[in-house]
Scaffold this active site. Structure first.
Site, PDB file in Angstrom:
ATOM      1  CB  CYS A 267      -2.497  -1.592  -4.932  1.00 17.06           C
ATOM      2  SG  CYS A 267      -1.406  -2.852  -5.876  1.00 17.06           S
TER       3      CYS A 267
HETATM    4  C1  UDX Z   1      -5.849  -1.646  -8.383  1.00 12.90           C
HETATM    5  C2  UDX Z   1      -6.009  -0.815  -9.335  1.00 12.90           C
HETATM    6  O1  UDX Z   1      -7.106  -0.942  -9.929  1.00 12.90           O
HETATM    7  C3  UDX Z   1      -4.855  -0.838 -10.223  1.00 12.90           C
HETATM    8  O2  UDX Z   1      -5.045  -0.032 -11.388  1.00 12.90           O
HETATM    9  C4  UDX Z   1      -3.422  -0.965  -9.601  1.00 12.90           C
HETATM   10  O3  UDX Z   1      -2.470  -0.836 -10.425  1.00 12.90           O
HETATM   11  C5  UDX Z   1      -3.387  -1.704  -8.389  1.00 12.90           C
HETATM   12  O4  UDX Z   1      -4.281  -1.486  -7.476  1.00 12.90           O
HETATM   13  P1  UDX Z   1      -6.398  -4.226  -7.494  1.00 12.90           P
HETATM   14  O5  UDX Z   1      -5.645  -3.938  -6.351  1.00 12.90           O
HETATM   15  O6  UDX Z   1      -5.893  -5.526  -8.374  1.00 12.90           O
HETATM   16  O7  UDX Z   1      -5.896  -2.909  -8.639  1.00 12.90           O
HETATM   17  O8  UDX Z   1      -7.923  -4.343  -7.458  1.00 12.90           O
HETATM   18  P2  UDX Z   1      -9.204  -3.425  -7.873  1.00 12.90           P
HETATM   19  O9  UDX Z   1      -9.924  -4.419  -8.823  1.00 12.90           O
HETATM   20  O10 UDX Z   1      -8.830  -2.224  -8.308  1.00 12.90           O
HETATM   21  O11 UDX Z   1     -10.180  -3.367  -6.492  1.00 12.90           O
HETATM   22  C6  UDX Z   1      -9.450  -3.008  -5.490  1.00 12.90           C
HETATM   23  C7  UDX Z   1     -10.550  -3.312  -4.286  1.00 12.90           C
HETATM   24  O12 UDX Z   1     -11.440  -2.558  -4.336  1.00 12.90           O
HETATM   25  C8  UDX Z   1     -11.061  -4.885  -4.111  1.00 12.90           C
HETATM   26  O13 UDX Z   1     -11.323  -5.027  -2.743  1.00 12.90           O
HETATM   27  C9  UDX Z   1     -12.600  -4.521  -4.749  1.00 12.90           C
HETATM   28  O14 UDX Z   1     -13.304  -5.435  -4.067  1.00 12.90           O
HETATM   29  C10 UDX Z   1     -12.824  -3.216  -4.182  1.00 12.90           C
HETATM   30  N1  UDX Z   1     -13.738  -2.335  -4.961  1.00 12.90           N
HETATM   31  C11 UDX Z   1     -13.537  -2.186  -6.251  1.00 12.90           C
HETATM   32  C12 UDX Z   1     -14.771  -1.855  -4.407  1.00 12.90           C
HETATM   33  O15 UDX Z   1     -14.913  -2.153  -3.338  1.00 12.90           O
HETATM   34  N2  UDX Z   1     -15.773  -1.029  -4.956  1.00 12.90           N
HETATM   35  C13 UDX Z   1     -15.437  -0.775  -6.548  1.00 12.90           C
HETATM   36  O16 UDX Z   1     -16.360  -0.205  -7.042  1.00 12.90           O
HETATM   37  C14 UDX Z   1     -14.477  -1.345  -7.055  1.00 12.90           C
END
Ligand code: UDX
Length: 428
Positions: A267
């Site tokens: 996403c």
């Molecule tokens: C995301 C959005 O959170 C969600 O609301 C939307 O509908 C789809 O995209 P998702 O892609 O499942 O969800 O993952 P998420 O938990 O948001 O993490 C995304 C990425 O960011 C991961 O690689 C995670 O490791 C990274 N991340 C997350 C960070 O590097 N730092 C953070 O503080 C949070």
């Protein structure tokens, strides 16, 4: 008791399957229309084709009575609500590929030709603002031979995190309903009656933009935290201490301020790139959004530079990669930050041994040339260096296993997992 509806869901992937299962769980009659026959039959056997916490149980409770999967569009001709949950993969230039949206709208239109009532066609896929107006409405109406007041249109974005999608669906922060008219909006609001959460009703295009903006802002928070982390590392300051102090501001909040290897997944990278592409289309220069992607692409390379700083050359060195999934609690490797790290290391002749609790099989399909360990210990055995790349909770309990490595153990983190003095992180 909230009203129950007959619902058709086009697309049985991460979003469609979770949406269909949860609406069935809430008492509605749901048909998931999935082009992949194997996926459809797996769902009908109560076996989820994807991993999502709690999904198997919900399927077992609903399949066969309120939930069915099929490859046929027949159910659309009598459904109250039809959700479009198909993929919108990126084109090479970063713009959204809308071919599946268009073909779903055409198939829906054709199937609505003899619909006796007032169906509400609802886009849940993440689409560029303007897609409902320019593609979905004309294709549905054009192929159904119905007039505009016989079909309702809504845009209802999802905010589901992979691995926590059921939880996020059943406990939404907000329910966004973009609609073409009050009648369609009221029907969709009624469908969601049994869920709590702020309901925001707006236009179709504003709803499309809310989704893109939410994801772009979350990605911006992450890249911002990474940029601050890179500066803090040079200052010898712990960015996690800094962000703790920053996140206590109620205007900022503590979430999505974790510096590390950057964001992956299907996403954030896709949606930020699509928003950049849209901005250019409307004559805006998305300077900030471009830098969000640029910072994110730099982070894995900083990880590789850290390895080289510690080991000198990586040629012939055994390097253990702990974590392949783009985040914990999923087997999904799409845009995982491990991928550019592994590719750079094997490019320089490293002997990479990777371990992940769930994602190894998927990674083997795109990087077959490295070794895949069955356990953390096997990956760490005689390793010159270890990289923690995914925030799997079990990695935070590792301790004695590191004594299996060549000593002194070189342990590097792309995610803040280990509370040890002999560890160095990408930004700490
Ligand atoms: C995301 C959005 O959170 C969600 O609301 C939307 O509908 C789809 O995209 P998702 O892609 O499942 O969800 O993952 P998420 O938990 O948001 O993490 C995304 C990425 O960011 C991961 O690689 C995670 O490791 C990274 N991340 C997350 C960070 O590097 N730092 C953070 O503080 C949070």
């Amino acid at each position: 008791m909230s009203a129950t509806f007959s619902v058709s869901i086009i697309g049985g992937g991460y979003v469609g399957l979770v949406t269909g299962a949860c609406f069935a769980y809430l008492g509605n009659k749901v048909t998931i229309i999935e082009v992949d026959e194997q996926k459809a039959s797996s769902i009908n056997m109560g076996i989820p084709p994807i991993y999502e916490q709690g999904l198997e149980k919900i399927l077992k409770d609903t399949v066969g009575n309120r939930l069915t999967a099929t490859t046929s569009y027949e159910s659309v001709s009598t459904s109250d609500i039809v959700f479009i949950c198909v993929g919108t993969p990126p084109n090479n230039d970063g713009s959204s590929n809308l071919q599946y949206i268009r073909s779903a709208a055409i198939s829906i239109g054709t199937s609505l030709m003899n619909h006796p009532g007032y169906p509400v066609v609802t886009v849940k896929s993440t689409v560029p603002p303007g897609t409902c107006e320019k593609i979905v409405i004309p294709e549905v109406l054009g192929n159904s031979l119905k007039t505009a007041n016989c079909v309702g249109f809504c845009m209802n974005p999802e905010f589901l995190r992979e691995g926590r999608a059921i939880e996020d669906f059943l406990h939404p922060d907000r329910i966004v309903i973009g609609s073409s008219d009050k009648r369609a909006e009221t029907i969709l609001r009624t469908l969601y009656t049994s869920l709590n959460g702020n309901v925001i009703c707006t236009s179709l295009t504003a709803a499309e933009m809310i989704k893109y903006t939410a994801n772009a802002f979350l990605a911006t928070k992450i890249s911002f935290s990474n940029e601050i982390g890179n500066i803090c590392k040079k200052l010898g300051v712990d960015v996690y201490e800094v962000m703790k102090g920053v996140g206590l501001d109620h205007r900022i909040g503590p979430h999505f301020l974790n510096a590390g290897a950057g964001f992956g997944g299907s996403c954030f990278p896709k949606d930020v790139s699509a928003l950049i592409s849209l901005a250019k289309e409307v004559g805006e220069d998305p300077i900030l959004l471009r830098s969000v992607i640029e910072v994110n692409e730099q982070q894995p390379l900083k990880m590789v530079n850290l390895v080289k700083k510690k080991l000198g050359s990586v040629k012939g060195k055994k390097i253990a990669i702990l974590g392949l999934a783009f985040k914990d609690n999923t087997d999904d490797i799409r845009d995982s930050r491990s991928i550019p790290v592994i590719n750079a290391l094997i490019q320089d002749g490293a002997d990479v041994h990777a371990y992940d609790p769930m994602a190894s099989e998927h990674m083997k399909t795109i990087i077959p040339s490295i070794s895949y360990a069955e356990s953390v210990s096997a990956a760490l055995q005689d390793a010159d260096c270890c990289l923690v790349m995914t925030e799997w909770p079990q990695f935070s309990h590792l301790s004695d296993e590191f004594s299996l490595m060549k000593q002194p153990a070189v342990i590097l983190e792309g995610r803040r997992m280990l509370n040890r003095d002999d560890v160095e992180g990408i930004c700490w």
